[in-house]
Design an enzyme around this catalytic site. Sequence first.
Site, short mmCIF file in Angstrom:
data_model
loop_
_atom_site.label_atom_id
_atom_site.label_comp_id
_atom_site.label_asym_id
_atom_site.label_seq_id
_atom_site.Cartn_x
_atom_site.Cartn_y
_atom_site.Cartn_z
N SER A 143 9.04 66.25 -6.76
CA SER A 143 9.21 65.80 -8.13
C SER A 143 10.10 64.57 -8.22
O SER A 143 11.11 64.47 -7.53
CB SER A 143 9.82 66.92 -8.98
OG SER A 143 10.13 66.46 -10.27
N TYR A 167 7.04 61.04 -12.71
CA TYR A 167 7.30 60.90 -14.13
C TYR A 167 7.33 59.40 -14.38
O TYR A 167 8.28 58.71 -13.97
CB TYR A 167 8.63 61.55 -14.52
CG TYR A 167 8.55 63.06 -14.61
CD1 TYR A 167 7.68 63.66 -15.52
CD2 TYR A 167 9.34 63.88 -13.82
CE1 TYR A 167 7.59 65.03 -15.62
CE2 TYR A 167 9.27 65.26 -13.92
CZ TYR A 167 8.39 65.83 -14.81
OH TYR A 167 8.31 67.19 -14.92
N THR A 193 2.30 63.19 -13.91
CA THR A 193 2.40 64.18 -14.98
C THR A 193 2.24 63.51 -16.33
O THR A 193 2.97 62.56 -16.66
CB THR A 193 3.76 64.90 -14.90
OG1 THR A 193 3.82 65.62 -13.66
CG2 THR A 193 3.91 65.88 -16.05
N LYS A 275 -1.96 65.16 -13.83
CA LYS A 275 -1.55 66.55 -14.06
C LYS A 275 -1.27 66.77 -15.55
O LYS A 275 -0.54 66.01 -16.17
CB LYS A 275 -0.29 66.85 -13.24
CG LYS A 275 0.23 68.27 -13.37
CD LYS A 275 1.40 68.47 -12.41
CE LYS A 275 1.95 69.88 -12.47
NZ LYS A 275 2.70 70.13 -13.72
N HIS A 299 1.95 72.78 -17.85
CA HIS A 299 3.35 72.70 -17.45
C HIS A 299 4.01 74.07 -17.48
O HIS A 299 5.20 74.21 -17.79
CB HIS A 299 4.12 71.73 -18.36
CG HIS A 299 5.18 70.95 -17.65
ND1 HIS A 299 4.99 69.68 -17.17
CD2 HIS A 299 6.46 71.25 -17.31
CE1 HIS A 299 6.09 69.24 -16.60
NE2 HIS A 299 7.00 70.19 -16.66
N ARG A 334 0.95 83.84 -10.19
CA ARG A 334 2.02 84.68 -9.67
C ARG A 334 1.63 85.39 -8.38
O ARG A 334 2.51 85.80 -7.63
CB ARG A 334 2.40 85.76 -10.72
CG ARG A 334 2.94 85.21 -12.03
CD ARG A 334 4.29 84.56 -11.86
NE ARG A 334 4.84 84.11 -13.13
CZ ARG A 334 4.63 82.90 -13.66
NH1 ARG A 334 3.85 82.03 -13.01
NH2 ARG A 334 5.18 82.54 -14.81
#
Length: 402
Positions: A143, A167, A193, A275, A299, A334
């Site tokens: 990130s 970003y 993103t 994304k 997100h 998950r």
Amino acid sequence: MADESVPEPAAVPEPAVNYANFSNDIYLNGLLTEQTPALTTDLHALADTARARMSPAAYGYVAGGAGSGRTMAANLESLERRRIVPRMLRDVGTRSLARTVLGTPMPAPVLLAPIGVQSIIHPQGELAVARAAAELGVPVVHSTASSYDMEEVAEAAGDGPRWYQLYWPKDDDVCISLLERAARAGYTALVVTLDTWLLGWRPTDLDRAYLPFLQRIGIANYLSDPAFRAGLAKPVEEAPLDAVVHWAGMFADPTKTWQRLSFLRDHWSGPIVLKGIQHPDDARRARDSGMDGVVVSNHGGRQLDGAIGSLEALAPVVEAVGDETSVLFDSGVRTGSDVLKALALGAEAVLLGRPYVYGLGAGGQAGVSHVLRCLLAELDLSLALSGHRDVDELGPELLSGP
């Protein structure tokens, strides 16, 4: 009459890692040493362990979502509604999870989603995650909002596969510099993103007035960037608050439009993935703009409250562009069976988010490794128990439900 729904036998997969053996290792270790796993193998329950070991602010930042949490709930509900319909008496003795996505060979179609400010969860943060992922060959998506800069994380990852998440800053010079650094550091794909031009309404963080970036946590890639530093009147070390203000002025840019994507293509030679796609028309726009892939994602429910569950958007996006554009998936994943469902609906790969962060909070690098081994073992077992031996065999007929 023969059952016409049974597919022609596929070629036997090449021998691969038998991830399902992780469960056998646990049982055998229990027999020989009477020891149980240090962390739960129930990845839903792991959040409770992490919560006990993290600060309330850090846990709230990770676990919280936008508004009332309805989008987070919708993510889980959309996965719950789709049920697996297993097939019997098929040879599943040898299986393969391997797949190549956008030029990156993967031992399984699983990546670690880009999650920032990981040092609030564990001091080693992204470094521990990169090392754990590299052990298993699982790609990590680094990130822009990392606690450690991209070069440090690349060094921790070693030869492990890695992508870079952007970003997209308002300052073009900073953007170009970030992209050039990522390419030099061995990040092979760019994930842009689109759903975080502005931070969503997050009551868990707002009630604590907690935003780590304002404490210079999660902006290491900016503070180490020469183009960013060139825009400061004084060095970061002399005026840290000024650096935070400078960052805040360029992070959010809700004026970006589709026409600006050509800028990224001009400055990044590898695959580009968008994304945050939820609508088929946006997926088509991405394809028509020359993008290589999209991630169907909301997100993790952290941005827009009351949105659809991400899995609801997957099949329509795959139908719109799947033959021409790589479609990946995240939000709500998950378990290994969740991954199986997304693959069955056409995702080429799945990005795992909160569970590995809970592993990081509960046990550092070893906790992340534990989560990955659990997820891959369950995915392998789910593939076999559903009657398949290769992830390429999966299709929507595997599932029931709306």
